[in-house]
Design an enzyme around this catalytic site. Structure first.
Site, PDB file in Angstrom:
ATOM      1  N   ASP A  72      50.695  10.667 -16.157  1.00  0.00           N
ATOM      2  CA  ASP A  72      51.450  11.966 -15.580  1.00  0.00           C
ATOM      3  C   ASP A  72      51.595  11.587 -14.548  1.00  0.00           C
ATOM      4  O   ASP A  72      51.456  10.540 -13.493  1.00  0.00           O
ATOM      5  CB  ASP A  72      50.360  12.366 -15.997  1.00  0.00           C
ATOM      6  CG  ASP A  72      50.560  14.300 -15.885  1.00  0.00           C
ATOM      7  OD1 ASP A  72      51.897  14.816 -14.940  1.00  0.00           O
ATOM      8  OD2 ASP A  72      49.548  15.217 -16.140  1.00  0.00           O
TER       9      ASP A  72
HETATM   10  C1  BGC Z   1      51.404  17.607 -15.186  1.00  0.00           C
HETATM   11  C2  BGC Z   1      51.977  17.464 -15.631  1.00  0.00           C
HETATM   12  C3  BGC Z   1      53.575  17.554 -15.428  1.00  0.00           C
HETATM   13  C4  BGC Z   1      53.765  16.869 -14.963  1.00  0.00           C
HETATM   14  C5  BGC Z   1      55.580  16.783 -14.111  1.00  0.00           C
HETATM   15  C6  BGC Z   1      51.624  16.927 -13.854  1.00  0.00           C
HETATM   16  O1  BGC Z   1      51.435  17.532 -12.960  1.00  0.00           O
HETATM   17  O2  BGC Z   1      49.937  17.387 -15.094  1.00  0.00           O
HETATM   18  O3  BGC Z   1      52.110  18.455 -17.542  1.00  0.00           O
HETATM   19  O4  BGC Z   1      54.577  17.254 -17.038  1.00  0.00           O
HETATM   20  O5  BGC Z   1      52.832  16.774 -13.153  1.00  0.00           O
HETATM   21  O6  BGC Z   1      55.808  18.009 -13.866  1.00  0.00           O
END
Ligand code: BGC
Length: 741
Positions: free
Chosen positions: A270
């Site tokens: 993530d």
């Molecule tokens: C989120 C993800 C997301 C990623 C990219 C993170 O903060 O938890 O679900 O895909 O950011 O934007």
């Protein structure tokens, strides 16, 4: 004719020759041959890469791009959020929300929780296909979704993104989503592995979860994505599970995901969830995101650090020394890179790059968005058949903070900017036409959206106006709920209650007009006790995407017979909820002490009456359940059981019913919940029509996860099979026996 020499190169590889030095060969190498098997292409390319090139691929090159290797023609994987529409990929929300950032518009499909409320894998597959098409049309390769984390407790800010509280329902839907997206040659990323169930301290929280609970509640959707849909990518979560960050958790990534389930794709971190170099690579985390200059600029911000993000651990300056000192083996790097390459070849990124410039928001895609939104709407209450709106209604009051604003989704990285979005008020006005007088009154505003309306006196004025409009109309529709400022990634809700002033508004309108219909526009359960007894009809429209306004109008006016069912229990009070007392934890620790008793499993065991149970949803027509047959009634280990019944639409109009099959093991060496969902089917029937519905129960459906054996076990016992219209509306009950031999 192209002049490549695949056979020579493969023979070279087979003989164990190293091709690791930069090549000056002008012939087209085997890995560029689309006709060659993926594994042969991966191994050919891997052998041509230097260690530096391999290591470079372990971290992103930008906010949403993996590292390309130009010398070998390896493209970047171009990503975008996800999961219910394509979002701008230029940077963090601070960047994408800035006025100067180019606008990327795509279809806003209904939120994950709305898709779950359809209980319709075919519908999810259609949405996923449309999503895949839009990703390609916009020149991207990968969509960061779906979110399949279980709704452990109703305050989680991202409940709206997921598929609800039940692992079986979530599993069926994730398989449909993955197949739909991958069918278009687009890479999905099922997220967030594992147990990302709260936003509160999401970067630091350490969750103590027992092995059985992980396997029975928090893993199944990921397991199904891997085993049944062959998902190409899995995103690790921010939180720690049992003391270890998910991005460096060998139990999650290596033992379970890769070894037990046989995952062949790549794990992506993530955004900002890594905290080490060797431990992360060795645990099986393949690609760190974000990377490059955007990562550095973002990490340098005070807020990024204060939130607890970690990033920049798999950059070459950190990985290479770890390889040289033996902390990371060359084989581990090869495995990571092979996984990324395997997915790129499988998705066709070398052969058919997504150039972009295609059409998004096509008429077909809009139709899919609209149908999905209509299917997702749940009729929670309809006393005296107030709905659909009768022909005798000539004037309608449309009231509420969510009536004239299209709340298409919750806040955070999933919020899509569509070309247009239909508000409920617009949808109702369009449908009502000239035959009906529609009067709008806001009634109350969402706190913070308009400071001039946030005082007690301003609220009283707005409420009075709404009540007056309701009093002079034949019926009133109050559209309340949350907004991205209330329900979002990044923070949890503080309360189950509706935002300030909404309960009072509903009560005032209900007093002014007995035919008051409440529509909840939110992504998770809300408390209704202050007014539920005062209103005859209540609907949940979730976050219905850009077509939500049309969808709710079609249900209110009876053009579409509601068929949605709750994918989460609506509790009467927060004190009744499964994790109450164990959420959000103390000193950055939280214990999942409720174990497997999440959602209806908890309410059933504790004999707590929910406000609305899991699986609940009414219709404008009537369904009869009959002729339960279970064959055979005695079955040996490893065999399947068929459960069938007849469903009849005995009402006056066409409609769909979601038939649900629950199972209970009568005697077991482990604690078993009173009922667990093991089958469901959305069946569309014309008035008077009947259909036989058949479910197959396989050994896994009869099993629980045995901690002693570290495996799923089906023990000999009598099993009760219960078929119903909700978890608390069982219409048919029978049993069968699983014998020892
Ligand atoms: C989120 C993800 C997301 C990623 C990219 C993170 O903060 O938890 O679900 O895909 O950011 O934007």
């Amino acid at each position: 004719m192209r002049s490549y020499r695949p056979l020579i190169a493969i023979a070279a590889l087979a003989a164990g020759w190293s091709l690791a030095q930069p090549q000056k060969d002008t012939a087209v190498p085997p890995y560029k041959d689309p006709k060659l098997a993926v594994e042969a292409r991966v191994s050919d390319l891997l052998h041509r890469m230097t260690l530096d090139e391999k290591v470079a691929m372990l971290a992103g090159s930008g906010w949403m791009e993996s590292q390309p290797i130009e010398r070998l023609g390896i493209p970047a994987i171009k990503m975008a959020d996800g999961p219910v529409g394509v979002r701008a990929w230029f940077g963090s929300s601070a960047v994408t929300n800035a006025a100067t950032t180019p606008r990327i518009a795509s279809t806003a499909f209904p939120a994950g929780i709305a898709m779950a409320a359809t209980w319709d894998p075919d519908m999810v597959a259609q949405v996923a296909k449309a999503l895949g098409q839009e990703v390609k049309a916009l020149g991207r390769d990968m969509i960061l979704g779906p979110t399949v984390n279980i709704a452990r407790q109703p305050l989680w800010g991202r409940n709206f993104e997921g598929y609800g509280e039940d692992p079986y329902l979530a599993s069926r839907l994730v398989v449909a989503y993955i197949k739909g997206v991958q069918g278009e040659g687009v890479i999905p990323s099922v997220k967030h592995f594992a147990a990302n169930n709260q936003e509160f301290e999401r970067h630091r929280i350490d969750e103590k979860i027992d092995e059985r609970t992980l396997h029975e509640i928090y893993f199944p959707a990921f397991e199904a994505a891997v085993k049944e849909a062959g998902v190409w990518s899995v995103m690790s979560a921010y939180n720690k599970v049992n003391g270890i960050y998910c991005a460096e958790n060998p139990y999650l990534l290596h033992d379970v995901l890769k070894k037990q389930w046989g995952f062949k794709g790549f794990v992506i971190s993530d955004w900002g969830s890594t905290y080490s170099t060797a431990a992360t690579v060795n645990a099986g985390m393949d690609l760190e995101m974000p990377g490059g200059e955007p990562m550095k600029a973002w990490l340098a911000r005070r807020q990024t650090q204060a939130d607890g993000n970690g990033a920049g651990w798999l950059t070459p300056d950190k990985v290479l020394p770890a390889v040289q000192s033996g902390q990371i083996s060359a084989a581990a790097v090869d495995d990571n890179v092979s996984r990324i390459l395997r997915v790129m070849f499988t998705a066709g990124l070398f052969d058919k790059p997504h150039a972009g410039g295609g059409a998004v928001d096509t008429p077909d895609q809009k139709t899919v968005a609209r149908t999905a939104a209509a299917e997702s709407i749940v009729l929670l209450k309809n006393d005296g058949d107030l709905l659909p709106i009768a022909k005798s209604v000539h004037s309608l009051a449309v009231i509420g903070p969510n009536a004239a604003v299209a709340r298409t989704g919750g806040g955070g990285s999933s919020l899509v900017r569509p070309n247009y979005a239909v508000t409920p008020l617009d949808g109702i006005r369009e449908r009502a036409g000239n035959a009906m007088q529609v009067t709008y009154s806001q009634g109350v505003s969402i706190p913070g959206e308009d400071a001039s309306k946030d005082s007690a006196s301003a609220r009283a004025r707005l409420r009075q106006d709404a009540a007056a409009v309701a009093a002079r109309s034949d019926a009133a529709i109050v559209i309340v709920g949350n907004a991205p400022s209330v329900e979002s990634e990044g923070f949890d809700r503080k309360t189950l209650s509706l935002p300030e002033g909404q309960d009072e508004l509903i009560a005032a309108v209900a007093k002014a007009n007995k035919d008051t219909i409440v529509v909840i526009n939110a992504g998770s359960p809300v408390a209704m006790d202050p007014w539920i007894g005062q209103v005859p009809a209540v609907l949940s429209m979730w976050y219905g995407g850009q077509e939500g306004g049309h969808a709710i109008a079609s249900v209110l006016f009876g053009d579409f017979t509601p068929s949605g069912k709750l994918p989460v229990t609506f509790p009467a009070r927060i004190e009744d909820t499964p994790a109450y007392g164990h959420y959000p934890g103390e000193n950055l620790h939280t214990e999942y002490a409720e174990g497997i008793y999440v959602g209806y499993r908890h309410y059933d065991r504790a004999s707590i009456a929910p406000l609305f149970p899991f699986g609940h949803g009414l219709s404008y027509t009537k369904f009869d359940y009959s002729d339960l047959k279970i064959t055979p009634d005695k079955v040996g280990p490893g065999r399947r059981v068929q459960v069938s019944m007849t469903l009849k639409n005995s009402g006056q109009r066409a409609g769909a019913e979601v038939v649900q099959l629950y199972l209970h093991q009568a005697k077991a060496s482990a604690d078993r919940p009173p009922e667990e969902l093991k089958g469901f089917r959305r069946v569309m029937l014309l008035a008077g029509q009947s259909q036989t519905v058949t479910f197959t129960l396989d050994p896994r459906a009869m099993s629980f996860y045995s901690v002693a054996k570290h495996a799923w076990v089906a023990e000999p016992s009598v099993f009760d099979a219960m078929i119903g219209a909700s978890s608390r509306d069982i219409r048919l009950k029978g049993s069968f026996e699983l014998t020892a031999r």
